[in-house]
Design an enzyme around this catalytic site. Sequence first.
Site, PDB file in Angstrom:
ATOM      1  N   ALA A  35       0.835  -1.208   0.000  1.00 24.06           N
ATOM      2  CA  ALA A  35       0.000   0.000   0.000  1.00 24.06           C
ATOM      3  C   ALA A  35       0.872   1.260   0.000  1.00 24.06           C
ATOM      4  O   ALA A  35       0.575   2.242  -0.686  1.00 24.06           O
ATOM      5  CB  ALA A  35      -0.911   0.001   1.212  1.00 24.06           C
ATOM      6  N   SER A  83      26.364 -20.052 -27.283  1.00 24.77           N
ATOM      7  CA  SER A  83      25.570 -21.065 -26.577  1.00 24.77           C
ATOM      8  C   SER A  83      26.521 -21.922 -25.755  1.00 24.77           C
ATOM      9  O   SER A  83      27.708 -21.631 -25.680  1.00 24.77           O
ATOM     10  CB  SER A  83      24.757 -21.880 -27.557  1.00 24.77           C
ATOM     11  OG  SER A  83      25.635 -22.587 -28.379  1.00 24.77           O
ATOM     12  N   LEU A  84      25.999 -22.944 -25.139  1.00 21.82           N
ATOM     13  CA  LEU A  84      26.810 -23.773 -24.243  1.00 21.82           C
ATOM     14  C   LEU A  84      26.852 -25.206 -24.737  1.00 21.82           C
ATOM     15  O   LEU A  84      25.879 -25.695 -25.305  1.00 21.82           O
ATOM     16  CB  LEU A  84      26.196 -23.773 -22.838  1.00 21.82           C
ATOM     17  CG  LEU A  84      26.259 -22.485 -22.046  1.00 21.82           C
ATOM     18  CD1 LEU A  84      25.366 -22.590 -20.822  1.00 21.82           C
ATOM     19  CD2 LEU A  84      27.689 -22.207 -21.623  1.00 21.82           C
ATOM     20  N   GLU A 115      25.550 -22.385 -11.393  1.00 20.23           N
ATOM     21  CA  GLU A 115      24.281 -21.638 -11.462  1.00 20.23           C
ATOM     22  C   GLU A 115      23.208 -22.534 -12.062  1.00 20.23           C
ATOM     23  O   GLU A 115      23.500 -23.313 -12.966  1.00 20.23           O
ATOM     24  CB  GLU A 115      24.409 -20.430 -12.401  1.00 20.23           C
ATOM     25  CG  GLU A 115      25.433 -19.433 -12.002  1.00 20.23           C
ATOM     26  CD  GLU A 115      25.802 -18.514 -13.179  1.00 20.23           C
ATOM     27  OE1 GLU A 115      25.024 -18.423 -14.156  1.00 20.23           O
ATOM     28  OE2 GLU A 115      26.875 -17.921 -13.109  1.00 20.23           O
ATOM     29  N   LYS A 117      20.467 -23.611 -14.592  1.00 18.51           N
ATOM     30  CA  LYS A 117      20.213 -23.214 -15.979  1.00 18.51           C
ATOM     31  C   LYS A 117      18.733 -22.898 -16.084  1.00 18.51           C
ATOM     32  O   LYS A 117      17.887 -23.795 -16.066  1.00 18.51           O
ATOM     33  CB  LYS A 117      20.597 -24.336 -16.939  1.00 18.51           C
ATOM     34  CG  LYS A 117      20.499 -23.916 -18.385  1.00 18.51           C
ATOM     35  CD  LYS A 117      21.170 -24.937 -19.286  1.00 18.51           C
ATOM     36  CE  LYS A 117      21.283 -24.456 -20.721  1.00 18.51           C
ATOM     37  NZ  LYS A 117      20.018 -24.206 -21.385  1.00 18.51           N
ATOM     38  N   ASP A 119      15.188 -21.884 -17.474  1.00 19.46           N
ATOM     39  CA  ASP A 119      14.529 -22.224 -18.724  1.00 19.46           C
ATOM     40  C   ASP A 119      13.691 -21.047 -19.191  1.00 19.46           C
ATOM     41  O   ASP A 119      12.512 -20.927 -18.880  1.00 19.46           O
ATOM     42  CB  ASP A 119      13.655 -23.465 -18.515  1.00 19.46           C
ATOM     43  CG  ASP A 119      13.507 -24.243 -19.798  1.00 19.46           C
ATOM     44  OD1 ASP A 119      14.135 -23.851 -20.800  1.00 19.46           O
ATOM     45  OD2 ASP A 119      12.776 -25.239 -19.796  1.00 19.46           O
ATOM     46  N   GLU A 175      18.680 -14.175 -18.347  1.00 29.65           N
ATOM     47  CA  GLU A 175      17.552 -14.970 -18.827  1.00 29.65           C
ATOM     48  C   GLU A 175      16.252 -14.315 -18.355  1.00 29.65           C
ATOM     49  O   GLU A 175      16.114 -14.001 -17.171  1.00 29.65           O
ATOM     50  CB  GLU A 175      17.675 -16.386 -18.241  1.00 29.65           C
ATOM     51  CG  GLU A 175      16.869 -17.420 -18.930  1.00 29.65           C
ATOM     52  CD  GLU A 175      17.581 -18.046 -20.149  1.00 29.65           C
ATOM     53  OE1 GLU A 175      18.619 -17.512 -20.601  1.00 29.65           O
ATOM     54  OE2 GLU A 175      17.079 -19.053 -20.644  1.00 29.65           O
ATOM     55  N   TYR A 227      23.243 -13.409 -15.721  1.00 27.87           N
ATOM     56  CA  TYR A 227      24.282 -14.412 -15.514  1.00 27.87           C
ATOM     57  C   TYR A 227      25.634 -14.046 -16.106  1.00 27.87           C
ATOM     58  O   TYR A 227      26.563 -14.827 -16.004  1.00 27.87           O
ATOM     59  CB  TYR A 227      23.834 -15.791 -15.984  1.00 27.87           C
ATOM     60  CG  TYR A 227      23.276 -15.885 -17.394  1.00 27.87           C
ATOM     61  CD1 TYR A 227      24.070 -15.602 -18.497  1.00 27.87           C
ATOM     62  CD2 TYR A 227      21.964 -16.278 -17.599  1.00 27.87           C
ATOM     63  CE1 TYR A 227      23.574 -15.691 -19.771  1.00 27.87           C
ATOM     64  CE2 TYR A 227      21.456 -16.386 -18.878  1.00 27.87           C
ATOM     65  CZ  TYR A 227      22.265 -16.085 -19.967  1.00 27.87           C
ATOM     66  OH  TYR A 227      21.764 -16.181 -21.236  1.00 27.87           O
ATOM     67  N   LYS A 316      22.802 -31.064 -18.159  1.00 26.14           N
ATOM     68  CA  LYS A 316      21.337 -31.058 -18.261  1.00 26.14           C
ATOM     69  C   LYS A 316      20.705 -32.115 -17.354  1.00 26.14           C
ATOM     70  O   LYS A 316      21.243 -33.204 -17.182  1.00 26.14           O
ATOM     71  CB  LYS A 316      20.916 -31.344 -19.716  1.00 26.14           C
ATOM     72  CG  LYS A 316      21.442 -30.348 -20.724  1.00 26.14           C
ATOM     73  CD  LYS A 316      20.752 -29.011 -20.645  1.00 26.14           C
ATOM     74  CE  LYS A 316      19.423 -29.010 -21.355  1.00 26.14           C
ATOM     75  NZ  LYS A 316      19.524 -28.835 -22.805  1.00 26.14           N
ATOM     76  N   CYS A 410     -20.302 -48.702 -17.910  1.00 22.33           N
ATOM     77  CA  CYS A 410     -19.078 -48.945 -17.151  1.00 22.33           C
ATOM     78  C   CYS A 410     -18.315 -50.139 -17.737  1.00 22.33           C
ATOM     79  O   CYS A 410     -18.911 -51.205 -17.929  1.00 22.33           O
ATOM     80  CB  CYS A 410     -19.428 -49.202 -15.693  1.00 22.33           C
ATOM     81  SG  CYS A 410     -18.015 -49.747 -14.718  1.00 22.33           S
ATOM     82  N   CYS A 413     -18.618 -53.032 -14.781  1.00 16.28           N
ATOM     83  CA  CYS A 413     -19.859 -53.676 -14.335  1.00 16.28           C
ATOM     84  C   CYS A 413     -21.030 -53.429 -15.282  1.00 16.28           C
ATOM     85  O   CYS A 413     -22.139 -53.881 -15.023  1.00 16.28           O
ATOM     86  CB  CYS A 413     -20.223 -53.201 -12.933  1.00 16.28           C
ATOM     87  SG  CYS A 413     -20.841 -51.511 -12.902  1.00 16.28           S
ATOM     88  N   CYS A 428     -19.623 -44.008 -12.858  1.00 14.08           N
ATOM     89  CA  CYS A 428     -20.335 -45.270 -13.019  1.00 14.08           C
ATOM     90  C   CYS A 428     -21.443 -45.270 -11.977  1.00 14.08           C
ATOM     91  O   CYS A 428     -21.197 -44.983 -10.801  1.00 14.08           O
ATOM     92  CB  CYS A 428     -19.382 -46.432 -12.781  1.00 14.08           C
ATOM     93  SG  CYS A 428     -20.226 -47.951 -12.331  1.00 14.08           S
ATOM     94  N   CYS A 434     -20.462 -52.385  -8.462  1.00 21.59           N
ATOM     95  CA  CYS A 434     -19.342 -52.365  -9.414  1.00 21.59           C
ATOM     96  C   CYS A 434     -18.078 -52.888  -8.734  1.00 21.59           C
ATOM     97  O   CYS A 434     -17.626 -52.344  -7.728  1.00 21.59           O
ATOM     98  CB  CYS A 434     -19.135 -50.938  -9.908  1.00 21.59           C
ATOM     99  SG  CYS A 434     -17.718 -50.775 -10.996  1.00 21.59           S
TER     100      CYS A 434
END
Length: 678
Positions: A35, A83-84, A115, A117, A119, A175, A227, A316, A410, A413, A428, A434
């Site tokens: 607030a 990239s890695l 660290e 990774k 997504d 990221e 990163y 990964k 069913c 049954c 059912c 049943c």
Amino acid sequence: MIDDAPEQQLELLKQEINQHNYRYYVLDDPTVPDAEYDRLMQRLKTLELAHPEWVTADSPTQRVGATPLSAFAEVAHEIPMLSLDNAFSEQDMLDFERRIKERLGSDAAIDYACEPKLDGIAVSLLYRQGLLERGATRGDGRRGEDITQNLRTIPSVPLKLMGSGWPELLEVRGEVYMPKQGFGELNRRAAAVDEKQFVNPRNAAAGSLRQLDSKITANRPLELCCYSAGLVKGGQLPDNHIAVLKKLNAWGFRINEQMASVSGVQACIQYYGGLQDKRDTLPYEIDGVVFKVNELALQRRLGFVSRAPRWAIAYKFPAQEELTQLLDVEFQVGRTGAVTPVARLEPVFVGGVTVSNATLHNMDEVERLGVCIGDTVIIRRAGDVIPQVVSVVLERRPQNAAKIKLPLNCPVCDSEITRDEGEAVARCSGGLYCAAQRKEAIKHFASRKAMDIEGLGDKLVELLVDKQLIKTAADLYKLQWQQISGLERMGEKSARNLMQALEKSKSTQLSHFIYALGIREVGEATALNLANYFGSLEALAAAEEPELLEVDDVGPIVAKHLATFFHQPHNKEVLDGLIKAGISWPEPKVRDSKSMPLQGMTFVLTGTLESMTREEAKSRLQLLGAKVSGSVSVKTTMLVAGTKAGSKLTKAEKLGVDVMDEERLLRQLNEWEAAAAN
Ligand code: IVH
């Protein structure tokens, strides 16, 4: 501040708001309530409205989104965004370190930064003289798209750097991701207005950043975690990766709280295992761990190979999503008759196990997914959660794909399957006629939190029902050991053990017994409340709906299920059988006015209690006969106010209701309980 010139006021206000933003979005440690933040923002907006000429690009008000674009401009990355390389096994990690040591020509221990990774989507942010000038996607690594307008709407992207000592030109990389909670809410909102839902948080983040209208992005719960630094001109950064990130953190960027530094590859492998265990409890999705050689001087010596650095690797986690084919759909009948479509799949390795079944929940879900038999589907298995069908790859739908239809009868049954108006679940109608429902009811009856019959597993229950040795839970107690020992894979010893377990289960608690009956919507907590309130099975079985409604946690639906259950002749018969078999529980103490000194009184609990939870306090008061209500009125006998008590305390004071603090409550509870026990 009142005496300052309006222009100065504006500057101070912006600083204060930025500081609160930083505490909230970067450090996760706000110092003022929402607030107060809203009030400061409102004041800034008012000032800026009166003086539009003072509005600067770094003002916290300028995050709401700008005029829609017709296309994104192209941006060249002066230093390519690489990239890695990936590792999928411990051996890959050992090879990674071996290559590093060979290249450095030294066997000295190597320090790594670890660290998660994340997504999400990689982005680059360029700051000139501390002001955000440009934000871009990674693109192909050399050229990306200018998404400055969108990135500006993300609260954890600083528009202006904090502190001092930043280089004249500083590129920060990180990221952008959508936390799990925000993703869930976004999809719930989409579902409510019949809009398409996102498949996963990564797609949601990507879709949100790709908006030409940044006002849409502004309403998406995105976060940035940085990163690394990229381009640096006119200034210097520390000489190791972790120190660089700490510096970026001080300048206003969020960095990952799981980041750690370790020495040697074995410690990396250990960190990986630890993070994998934590994976499901993290508030965001990760798909592995990134390990980076910490010393920047070593990083420079190691250099790059094609498009990835030699000094970093992404280890990964096993994929949580995989493609497979939906071979068939079967319908399973549960304890309460709910008919659930279950996907039979071409077995696929996902989330670390081979999956060949996944629940489709109900026919609404089948409809939402638009899935047909024969389709290629995406299966997700995260942690210990049961595998889910996430979506359908429509491009791969075969010609002979078949629609999934809810059967009319069913499969077990043959009774009619019904689906109530507005209900997602089909049932059912066979009830305990049943066999499927009977099996599930008995499995539940035997389970640990119910009657806890050791050795009576699911398979054995199925066998006993199939061989028609039992029809109901009461029949369990009529079994002879010869009958059991004659079954497949049951020797004499296990038969005797089961007989003993059955005998042992006969002395139980009333609450466990009520729970074991498997009445719809009656879980453990409700069963306990019912046992406490009624004290005996006879009283509970005789109660009509109005009285049932008096019990905590019991609403009209549960009350109806309870009354229906106890009215059915069949259930009465089973209950008689169980009691005749000798099931018993300790008789409750006579509930007279001495044991219930608080009868007729109504308590309200508010604020935070230190020594116990509100739930505990509530059940102790209830055991003493008090009613515990959620709101203060003239009928309230006593308000128990913990710390941070708010409006309820004010109201109680206004109405002249007595108030006690936690210390007094504790003292009183002990006294009352001692008196009640005597
Ligand atoms: S470092 C040269 N650190 O993974 C190093 N990347 O496969 C470049 N990612 O495009 C990246 N979390 O989108 C790094 N802690 C992290 C990361 C991370 C996620 C993503 C990033 C990058 C991709 C590389």
